[in-house]
Design a protein around this motif. Sequence first.
Motif, mmCIF file in Angstrom:
data_model
loop_
_atom_site.group_PDB
_atom_site.id
_atom_site.type_symbol
_atom_site.label_atom_id
_atom_site.label_comp_id
_atom_site.label_asym_id
_atom_site.label_seq_id
_atom_site.Cartn_x
_atom_site.Cartn_y
_atom_site.Cartn_z
ATOM 1 N N LEU A 165 5.569 1.729 1.643
ATOM 2 C CA LEU A 165 4.326 1.375 2.323
ATOM 3 C C LEU A 165 4.434 1.649 3.821
ATOM 4 C CD1 LEU A 165 2.092 -1.679 1.721
ATOM 5 C CD2 LEU A 165 2.877 -1.210 4.028
ATOM 6 N N LEU A 166 5.530 1.230 4.440
ATOM 7 C CA LEU A 166 5.703 1.446 5.877
ATOM 8 C C LEU A 166 5.812 2.932 6.204
ATOM 9 C CD1 LEU A 166 8.119 -1.506 6.690
ATOM 10 C CD2 LEU A 166 5.648 -1.374 7.144
ATOM 11 N N ILE A 220 2.302 -6.386 10.636
ATOM 12 C CA ILE A 220 2.923 -6.616 9.318
ATOM 13 C C ILE A 220 4.434 -6.434 9.370
ATOM 14 C CG2 ILE A 220 0.768 -6.133 8.093
ATOM 15 C CD1 ILE A 220 2.001 -3.472 7.136
ATOM 16 N N GLU A 221 4.895 -5.531 10.223
ATOM 17 C CA GLU A 221 6.343 -5.400 10.376
ATOM 18 C C GLU A 221 6.930 -6.657 11.005
ATOM 19 O OE1 GLU A 221 7.835 -0.819 10.609
ATOM 20 O OE2 GLU A 221 7.208 -1.705 12.507
ATOM 21 N N GLU A 222 6.335 -7.100 12.086
ATOM 22 C CA GLU A 222 6.891 -8.237 12.832
ATOM 23 C C GLU A 222 6.789 -9.549 12.063
ATOM 24 O OE1 GLU A 222 5.507 -8.471 16.888
ATOM 25 O OE2 GLU A 222 5.579 -6.290 17.071
ATOM 26 N N GLU A 223 5.694 -9.749 11.364
ATOM 27 C CA GLU A 223 5.488 -11.034 10.689
ATOM 28 C C GLU A 223 6.102 -11.100 9.295
ATOM 29 O OE1 GLU A 223 1.274 -11.833 10.883
ATOM 30 O OE2 GLU A 223 1.423 -12.499 12.972
ATOM 31 N N ASN A 263 13.149 -4.745 -6.884
ATOM 32 C CA ASN A 263 12.225 -5.848 -7.153
ATOM 33 C C ASN A 263 11.827 -6.582 -5.882
ATOM 34 O OD1 ASN A 263 12.121 -5.274 -9.873
ATOM 35 N ND2 ASN A 263 13.724 -6.740 -10.404
ATOM 36 N N ARG A 264 12.783 -6.848 -5.030
ATOM 37 C CA ARG A 264 12.490 -7.543 -3.770
ATOM 38 C C ARG A 264 11.602 -6.691 -2.879
ATOM 39 N NH1 ARG A 264 11.114 -10.852 -0.345
ATOM 40 N NH2 ARG A 264 12.394 -11.528 1.380
ATOM 41 N N LEU A 265 11.853 -5.380 -2.853
ATOM 42 C CA LEU A 265 11.023 -4.482 -2.043
ATOM 43 C C LEU A 265 9.599 -4.393 -2.584
ATOM 44 C CD1 LEU A 265 13.581 -1.687 -1.170
ATOM 45 C CD2 LEU A 265 12.418 -3.199 0.452
ATOM 46 N N LEU A 266 9.450 -4.446 -3.907
ATOM 47 C CA LEU A 266 8.103 -4.435 -4.492
ATOM 48 C C LEU A 266 7.348 -5.706 -4.114
ATOM 49 C CD1 LEU A 266 8.849 -2.927 -8.010
ATOM 50 C CD2 LEU A 266 7.488 -1.871 -6.182
ATOM 51 N N ARG A 310 3.360 -8.397 -0.200
ATOM 52 C CA ARG A 310 3.125 -9.272 0.953
ATOM 53 C C ARG A 310 2.635 -8.486 2.162
ATOM 54 N NH1 ARG A 310 8.277 -12.297 2.195
ATOM 55 N NH2 ARG A 310 7.033 -12.985 3.964
ATOM 56 N N LEU A 311 3.203 -7.293 2.372
ATOM 57 C CA LEU A 311 2.758 -6.447 3.479
ATOM 58 C C LEU A 311 1.304 -6.027 3.293
ATOM 59 C CD1 LEU A 311 5.888 -4.148 3.975
ATOM 60 C CD2 LEU A 311 5.050 -5.877 5.574
#
Length: 157
Positions: A6-7, A49-52, A129-132, A137-138
Motif C-alpha cells: 500500500l505504501l 498514515i505512516e506516522e500514526e 498476516n501482520r502486514l495484511l 488499518r492504513l
Amino acid sequence: MDAIVLLKEDHKTVEKLFKEFEKAGDRAFATKRRLADRVIEELTVHAVIEEEVFYPAAREAAPGTTDHVLESVEEHHVVVWMLAELAGLDPEDERFDAKMTVLMENVRHHVEEEERDWFPEVRKAMGRNRLLELGERLAAARETATRDPLKVPSATK
C-alpha cells in the motif's frame, strides 16, 4: 493489500504526479496548480498514515528500524512545511517551480531510503498476516486523515 505494498503504491502515485509536473510547460500554471494540489493531498495523507499507524508498528516489530523511523519523521517535518508553503503559493510565483523541485528531491530521497533500507527489514519482522492486517488499518486511517499539511503530527515536532 499488505501495508508495504500500500505504501509503495502511494509512492508510485506521487512519482507519477511528479513526472507530470516535470513535463508541464513553463507557462502551464493551471496544470501545475492542479498537480501541486494533488501532490499536497497525497503526501499529507501518506505522512499521516505512516506516522500514526505504520511507523509505530514498524518500530515495535523491528526495533532495528528505530533510527530509520526517526529520520523519516524528520523528513516528513520538512516536507509538510514545504507542502503548506506550496498550497499558498501562486504557480506564477518565480519560486513555485523551485520549491516543487526541492520537494520532489526530498520525497524521492525519502522513498528510496524507505524502500531500499528498511521496508525489507519490516517485511521480514512482521510477516504476511501482520502486514495484511496493518494494510487494512492504513486504508481505514486514510479515510479520516487530515488534508492539512500543518496538522500532520510531524509538523509540530
